[in-house]
Enzyme design. Sequence first.
Site, PDB file in Angstrom:
ATOM      1  N   LYS A 116      39.724  43.762  46.705  1.00  0.00           N
ATOM      2  CA  LYS A 116      40.036  42.392  46.287  1.00  0.00           C
ATOM      3  C   LYS A 116      40.275  41.458  47.471  1.00  0.00           C
ATOM      4  O   LYS A 116      40.003  40.250  47.367  1.00  0.00           O
ATOM      5  CB  LYS A 116      41.242  42.391  45.349  1.00  0.00           C
ATOM      6  N   ARG A 291      29.706  45.124  36.327  1.00  0.00           N
ATOM      7  CA  ARG A 291      29.185  45.955  35.245  1.00  0.00           C
ATOM      8  C   ARG A 291      28.836  45.090  34.041  1.00  0.00           C
ATOM      9  O   ARG A 291      29.168  43.910  33.999  1.00  0.00           O
ATOM     10  CB  ARG A 291      30.277  46.928  34.812  1.00  0.00           C
TER      11      ARG A 291
END
Length: 496
Positions: A116, A291
């Site tokens: 992140k 995804r």
Amino acid sequence: MLKKVLVANRGEIAIRVMRACRELGIRTVAVYSEADRDALFAKYADEAYCIGAPPASESYLNIKKIIAAAKESGADSIHPGYGFLAENPSFAYACEREGIKFIGPSSRVIELMGNKIAARKEMTKAGVPITPGTQDCVSEFKQARDIAGQIGYPVIIKPSGGGGGIGMTIVHDEANLKKGLESSSNIAASTFGMPEVYIEKYIEHPRHIEFQVLADAHNNVIHLGERECSIQRRHQKLIEEAPSPALTPALRARMGEVAVKAARQIKYESAGTIEFIFSKGDFYFMEMNTRIQVEHPVTEMVTGIDILKEQLLIASGYKLEIKQKDVHMNGWAIECRINAEDPLNNFIPSPGKLRGYRSPGGVGIRVDSGVHTRYTISPMYDPMISKLVAWGRTRDEAIQRMRRALYEYVIVGVKTNIPFHKAVMENQRFQNGELGTHFITQETTLIDDMRAIMAREQPLEEKLSQVFDENKRTAAIAAAVAYTQMLRKNSGSTES
Ligand code: MV4
């Protein structure tokens, strides 16, 4: 074009992927655990391989076994679905090494967006707005104190190694900073194997708005508009919709351009999602999901675009045929995640056999599911029964249609969160589109409203439970047969 796709997943998403394959003339391979021997998805596939014991670590998370099944079946590609190995860079890398096309972005991109702090740096480079906070990880208290002092409390401490809210700590003042830092870092080390944390300004009561993007291998990147996923409980999304009631066409265009810029920055290739938090007209990049997502159907319903098909075409090396100007959001779509869980007992999973099952239908309704009557929901995996999606020309029509469909849904044998969804559809603030990530905790009447709905339905529940009681049904049939035979004997009939 890809010729044979192995689907490294189970349940509704495995079926969703295979449906797209069928339409494109691609052969399909399922892999299943011993617990899923009789599951619908394994039967839907052209061929299926058992890859191990029920625990996911022995099957759906076992990279070696999945790669071996791909080789044995001659699959040229693997679709990971969501969850399990979908965002595992080692899995994508194993596919790359073996010359199997991973249907998703490169392992490099998965790894980059999985970190992140690295993701924030990339977004800064691209000019994508991020929340005020640190550029690097914070390891010392002094450093944390200075940063928190600069950006102002409250702040949120986040693990760099993972997303989805795990190990995040909200800190309201300096007195609690040290404790928060230690707590987040410990959880980060134990769950993600990375103790690194960073600090952001905490945005109170934001909305969760995410943009679907499609990016091909030929520099074409488009967005399919947004989804709002603000109705969540403990970081679990329950209701998603498209579009967001909070956006205007102008804001949508601006945020969409930013999402495209974000994808371009990392040379993204595949379907992906840029997640923003949105507050008072401002928006900030949170994370990127590399995804296909659970909630992709709401975008499909309003754009008319089959996202899985596009993802498969992109993986096959084709150019995106859809141009940004061709993408329009038509009407409104809402998705309710129907879970086998006990809404009166803190929503704990309620696995078991579906003794009775009939899903709703009719105009504007889509049900994505991997279950059927007499299917047993395993305690080993996610207890989602289906995704119920309603489309309407307006948001109001979508809500009323969803409400109608929820009341049509018959599920006997396990407890479900359907009463909760009914209460939300009937909630005034939901109907007004006043959403936020704290909606469920703020709407204190919601659980009582749900209880009232359940009490009202109690007699019907009991009746349905009897109708679907197999022992009672057998007894009823036996009694009927005996009675008919008795009549025949008495009338002296020669037929038997
Ligand atoms: C935030 C936030 C407020 N401010 N970041 C949660 C999951 C992950 N995708 C990002 N999350 C959040 N990040 C800043 N700077 C609020 C959330 C958030 C949240 C945080 C703590 C507890 C519950 C939450 C529910 C939704 C969103």
